[in-house]
Motif scaffolding. Structure first.
Motif, PDB file in Angstrom:
ATOM      1  N   PRO A 122      68.005  -9.705  24.204  1.00 55.87           N
ATOM      2  CA  PRO A 122      67.469 -10.911  23.572  1.00 55.87           C
ATOM      3  C   PRO A 122      68.559 -11.729  22.898  1.00 55.87           C
ATOM      4  CG  PRO A 122      66.250  -8.958  22.893  1.00 55.87           C
ATOM      5  CD  PRO A 122      67.464  -8.485  23.624  1.00 55.87           C
ATOM      6  N   ARG A 123      68.643 -12.985  23.248  1.00 58.06           N
ATOM      7  CA  ARG A 123      69.585 -13.896  22.606  1.00 58.06           C
ATOM      8  C   ARG A 123      69.045 -15.301  22.809  1.00 58.06           C
ATOM      9  NH1 ARG A 123      72.487 -12.330  27.432  1.00 58.06           N
ATOM     10  NH2 ARG A 123      73.678 -10.785  26.314  1.00 58.06           N
ATOM     11  N   GLY A 124      69.669 -16.248  22.192  1.00 57.75           N
ATOM     12  CA  GLY A 124      69.202 -17.614  22.353  1.00 57.75           C
ATOM     13  C   GLY A 124      69.533 -18.419  21.124  1.00 57.75           C
ATOM     14  N   PRO A 125      69.089 -19.658  21.093  1.00 56.78           N
ATOM     15  CA  PRO A 125      69.477 -20.550  19.995  1.00 56.78           C
ATOM     16  C   PRO A 125      69.025 -20.047  18.626  1.00 56.78           C
ATOM     17  CG  PRO A 125      67.800 -21.554  21.397  1.00 56.78           C
ATOM     18  CD  PRO A 125      68.296 -20.342  22.101  1.00 56.78           C
ATOM     19  N   ASP A 126      67.806 -19.507  18.529  1.00 55.57           N
ATOM     20  CA  ASP A 126      67.339 -19.053  17.220  1.00 55.57           C
ATOM     21  C   ASP A 126      67.513 -17.557  17.049  1.00 55.57           C
ATOM     22  OD1 ASP A 126      66.460 -21.636  16.728  1.00 55.57           O
ATOM     23  OD2 ASP A 126      64.648 -21.243  17.896  1.00 55.57           O
ATOM     24  N   ARG A 127      68.174 -16.959  18.010  1.00 54.84           N
ATOM     25  CA  ARG A 127      68.325 -15.510  17.967  1.00 54.84           C
ATOM     26  C   ARG A 127      69.805 -15.174  18.046  1.00 54.84           C
ATOM     27  NH1 ARG A 127      63.374 -16.593  20.436  1.00 54.84           N
ATOM     28  NH2 ARG A 127      61.686 -15.178  19.796  1.00 54.84           N
ATOM     29  N   ALA A 128      70.481 -15.456  16.939  1.00 58.11           N
ATOM     30  CA  ALA A 128      71.920 -15.176  16.879  1.00 58.11           C
ATOM     31  C   ALA A 128      72.099 -13.722  16.482  1.00 58.11           C
ATOM     32  CB  ALA A 128      72.589 -16.120  15.890  1.00 58.11           C
ATOM     33  N   PHE A 129      71.809 -12.820  17.427  1.00 59.22           N
ATOM     34  CA  PHE A 129      71.866 -11.394  17.164  1.00 59.22           C
ATOM     35  C   PHE A 129      73.178 -10.842  17.704  1.00 59.22           C
ATOM     36  CE2 PHE A 129      67.053 -11.660  18.082  1.00 59.22           C
ATOM     37  CZ  PHE A 129      66.796 -12.128  16.812  1.00 59.22           C
ATOM     38  N   GLY A 130      73.440  -9.576  17.387  1.00 58.40           N
ATOM     39  CA  GLY A 130      74.606  -8.918  17.941  1.00 58.40           C
ATOM     40  C   GLY A 130      74.377  -8.537  19.400  1.00 58.40           C
ATOM     41  N   ALA A 131      75.385  -7.861  19.981  1.00 58.09           N
ATOM     42  CA  ALA A 131      75.246  -7.434  21.368  1.00 58.09           C
ATOM     43  C   ALA A 131      74.357  -6.195  21.430  1.00 58.09           C
ATOM     44  CB  ALA A 131      76.612  -7.120  21.945  1.00 58.09           C
ATOM     45  N   CYS A 132      73.709  -6.005  22.583  1.00 55.32           N
ATOM     46  CA  CYS A 132      72.859  -4.833  22.752  1.00 55.32           C
ATOM     47  C   CYS A 132      73.721  -3.607  23.024  1.00 55.32           C
ATOM     48  CB  CYS A 132      71.902  -5.042  23.925  1.00 55.32           C
ATOM     49  SG  CYS A 132      70.508  -6.080  23.499  1.00 55.32           S
TER      50      CYS A 132
ATOM     51  N   VAL B 168      63.137 -11.045  13.688  1.00 58.58           N
ATOM     52  CA  VAL B 168      62.777 -11.626  14.978  1.00 58.58           C
ATOM     53  C   VAL B 168      63.528 -12.925  15.242  1.00 58.58           C
ATOM     54  CG1 VAL B 168      60.522 -10.556  15.294  1.00 58.58           C
ATOM     55  CG2 VAL B 168      60.704 -12.599  13.900  1.00 58.58           C
ATOM     56  N   LEU B 169      63.886 -13.643  14.194  1.00 55.50           N
ATOM     57  CA  LEU B 169      64.687 -14.851  14.367  1.00 55.50           C
ATOM     58  C   LEU B 169      65.825 -14.787  13.357  1.00 55.50           C
ATOM     59  CD1 LEU B 169      61.903 -17.598  14.566  1.00 55.50           C
ATOM     60  CD2 LEU B 169      63.161 -16.619  16.473  1.00 55.50           C
ATOM     61  N   HIS B 170      67.010 -15.160  13.789  1.00 57.82           N
ATOM     62  CA  HIS B 170      68.125 -15.142  12.857  1.00 57.82           C
ATOM     63  C   HIS B 170      69.185 -16.128  13.324  1.00 57.82           C
ATOM     64  CE1 HIS B 170      71.103 -13.616  10.041  1.00 57.82           C
ATOM     65  NE2 HIS B 170      71.963 -13.616  11.055  1.00 57.82           N
ATOM     66  N   ASP B 171      69.695 -16.862  12.371  1.00 55.65           N
ATOM     67  CA  ASP B 171      70.852 -17.700  12.660  1.00 55.65           C
ATOM     68  C   ASP B 171      71.605 -17.860  11.346  1.00 55.65           C
ATOM     69  OD1 ASP B 171      72.734 -19.567  13.373  1.00 55.65           O
ATOM     70  OD2 ASP B 171      71.381 -20.634  14.718  1.00 55.65           O
ATOM     71  N   THR B 178      61.310 -24.561  16.051  1.00 56.28           N
ATOM     72  CA  THR B 178      60.030 -23.977  16.429  1.00 56.28           C
ATOM     73  C   THR B 178      60.324 -22.913  17.475  1.00 56.28           C
ATOM     74  OG1 THR B 178      58.856 -26.020  16.026  1.00 56.28           O
ATOM     75  CG2 THR B 178      57.787 -24.443  17.468  1.00 56.28           C
ATOM     76  N   ALA B 179      59.875 -21.703  17.235  1.00 56.62           N
ATOM     77  CA  ALA B 179      60.189 -20.625  18.170  1.00 56.62           C
ATOM     78  C   ALA B 179      58.982 -19.707  18.306  1.00 56.62           C
ATOM     79  CB  ALA B 179      61.392 -19.831  17.687  1.00 56.62           C
ATOM     80  N   THR B 180      58.860 -19.088  19.471  1.00 49.93           N
ATOM     81  CA  THR B 180      57.784 -18.126  19.712  1.00 49.93           C
ATOM     82  C   THR B 180      58.320 -16.727  19.442  1.00 49.93           C
ATOM     83  OG1 THR B 180      56.838 -19.558  21.368  1.00 49.93           O
ATOM     84  CG2 THR B 180      56.174 -17.273  21.436  1.00 49.93           C
ATOM     85  N   VAL B 181      57.589 -15.972  18.659  1.00 51.58           N
ATOM     86  CA  VAL B 181      58.005 -14.599  18.396  1.00 51.58           C
ATOM     87  C   VAL B 181      56.917 -13.656  18.902  1.00 51.58           C
ATOM     88  CG1 VAL B 181      59.410 -15.207  16.413  1.00 51.58           C
ATOM     89  CG2 VAL B 181      57.030 -14.606  16.063  1.00 51.58           C
ATOM     90  N   HIS B 182      57.354 -12.489  19.350  1.00 50.98           N
ATOM     91  CA  HIS B 182      56.409 -11.482  19.848  1.00 50.98           C
ATOM     92  C   HIS B 182      56.104 -10.499  18.738  1.00 50.98           C
ATOM     93  CE1 HIS B 182      56.447 -12.706  24.062  1.00 50.98           C
ATOM     94  NE2 HIS B 182      57.590 -13.252  23.708  1.00 50.98           N
ATOM     95  N   LEU B 183      54.835 -10.178  18.581  1.00 48.64           N
ATOM     96  CA  LEU B 183      54.402  -9.338  17.470  1.00 48.64           C
ATOM     97  C   LEU B 183      53.807  -8.045  17.988  1.00 48.64           C
ATOM     98  CD1 LEU B 183      52.533 -12.109  15.466  1.00 48.64           C
ATOM     99  CD2 LEU B 183      54.921 -11.476  15.294  1.00 48.64           C
ATOM    100  N   ASP B 184      53.759  -7.060  17.097  1.00 48.48           N
ATOM    101  CA  ASP B 184      53.126  -5.789  17.402  1.00 48.48           C
ATOM    102  C   ASP B 184      51.616  -6.012  17.438  1.00 48.48           C
ATOM    103  OD1 ASP B 184      52.223  -3.259  17.551  1.00 48.48           O
ATOM    104  OD2 ASP B 184      53.298  -2.501  15.796  1.00 48.48           O
ATOM    105  N   ARG B 185      51.006  -5.819  18.636  1.00 51.99           N
ATOM    106  CA  ARG B 185      49.575  -6.143  18.701  1.00 51.99           C
ATOM    107  C   ARG B 185      48.694  -5.030  18.172  1.00 51.99           C
ATOM    108  NH1 ARG B 185      49.666  -4.494  24.796  1.00 51.99           N
ATOM    109  NH2 ARG B 185      51.788  -3.827  24.538  1.00 51.99           N
TER     110      ARG B 185
END
Lengths: 185, 223
Positions: A122-132, B168-171, B178-185
């Motif tokens: 998982p990565r992307g513009p709002d997901r500035a995470f580390g490497a898997c 789930v979101l970090h910068d 606006t972002a879609t996040v997946h949750l524990d159902r």
């Protein structure tokens, strides 16, 4: 003479009755619809699906547990914790399968995990995470100040009396499993 | 003279026997014809219902659990692809009394009923929160994804969003998105925005709750 003729009539009657017996048997079978109404006895397939759902649920629970107790870059600790959860469920799935008369084998798949970590991390513009990081079939990732469980790759093989089914799943944290390889029985 | 009487008796006996046989066979034939239970219709209806409710059917999420939107997308040609046996005659597939797919006009025929669960998504719900007052939003269980809109106020940097403490979101340089996040159902989820003490701004969370209904799926085939 008359006794003989009487026996002739009796014999003819017996022949007629014998001829009618198959017709009775045929009539008795007319109402049979068992094949269409009977539920399919696909133990191998059901066990595979049940096992997949059990693993999905476990990985979702483990995801919560892992992210609550880790700091950044604790991949080994997170993986160990996830392994405890997944292996417990794997043992439960295996024994449930045995109880249903099929042989189930659930094993983590390290190479599928490495491949998935390389391509689908998982990565992307709002997901500035580390490497898997893939570690013994468990994929973890540093997110902000925590280490998150991303996915677990497992091989499930079910051997039943009618055939064998093998599947490789990557069970993602809370998004359920994706199949990355499957052999039908 | 006595021999001729016996011959006469024999002929009468044989005639009676033959008559009884003819009557018996014709009765049996009529019974066979009357016992015509339309095995083709019955089989086609049962097979179609089985295919529709199977775990790997295109309209189910798992065995006997139908997905409402995929059921709505079902049409005659897709059903025919799914269950070729149903193509033999007029077919109607209905949920309770609402017809889903129909071709021809099945008058009689054979009907198979299956108890199923239909899952659908309700209208989107929107929860807004002002970050200066609260930074958490709770989403009920059974929801597998939500859309989070972050709108930080001046002098505020929102760095991450957590769902049940899972990031789930970090910068690092701030989120304004606006972002879609997946949750524990399997359980309710608390979405928390990491905001400092004097943070301002708004967060909006949109999700669609799941609705689960018990329905009776009826498949009628009239060949």
């Amino acid at each position: 003479m008359s006794r003989r003729r009487g026996q002739l009539v009796l014999l003819a009657a017996a022949v007629v009755v014998t001829a009618l017996v198959p017709m009775l048997l045929a009539y008795a079978q007319l109402g049979y619809v068992g094949d269409a109404a009977a539920p399919s006895d696909d133990r191998v397939g059901t066990t595979l699906v049940d096992g997949k759902r059990a693993l999905e649920r476990t990985v979702a629970e483990a995801t919560g547990a892992v992210s609550n107790g880790t700091a950044a870059d604790q991949h080994r600790k997170a993986a160990d914790l996830a392994v405890t959860w997944v292996d417990a469920t794997a043992a439960a799935v295996e024994s449930t399968g045995t109880a249903q008369g099929v042989t189930v084998d659930v094993a983590r798949n390290a190479s599928a995990a490495r491949r998935w970590a390389r391509v689908r991390c998982p990565r992307g513009p709002d997901r500035a995470f580390g490497a898997c990081v893939a570690n013994g079939g468990v994929i973890t990732q540093t997110r902000a100040d925590t280490t998150a469980l991303v996915a677990v790759a497992v091989d499930v093989s079910v051997r039943g009396p009618d055939g064998t089914a093998r599947a490789t799943f990557v069970v993602r944290g809370v998004r359920g499993a994706v199949s990355v390889g499957r052999t039908e029985p | 003279m006595r021999g001729q009487t016996n011959l006469f008796a024999l002929v009468v006996a044989l005639v009676l026997l033959t008559g009884a046989t003819v009557v018996g066979v014709s009765l049996a034939d009529a019974a066979l014809a009357g016992a015509d239970r339309e095995p083709i219709e019955r089989h086609a209806a049962a097979a179609t219902a089985d295919r529709l409710t199977a775990a790997d059917s295109p309209v189910t999420t798992r065995a006997n659990v139908l997905n409402a939107s995929r059921v709505a997308a079902l049409n005659a040609s897709r059903l025919r692809e799914l269950a070729p046996t149903a193509g033999a005659g007029d077919v109607r597939v209905a949920l309770d009394d609402r017809t889903v797919v129909e071709w021809g006009a099945p008058g009689g025929g054979w009907t198979v009923r299956r108890s199923v669960v239909v899952r659908s998504r309700a209208e989107p719900r929107l929860i807004r929160a002002n970050l200066s007052r609260r930074s958490t939003v709770t989403v009920p269980g059974g929801v597998d994804r939500a859309t989070v809109t972050l709108d930080p106020g001046p002098n505020t940097t929102l760095r991450s969003v957590r769902a049940n403490d899972r990031v789930v979101l970090h910068d690092g340089s701030g989120l304004n998105t606006t972002a879609t996040v997946h949750l524990d159902r399997y359980e309710p989820t608390t979405l928390r925005v990491d905001a400092g003490a004097n943070a301002t701004g708004r967060v909006a969370v949109t999700y669609r709750p799941r609705i689960v209904d018990d329905r009776v799926l009826t498949v009628t085939v009239d060949a």
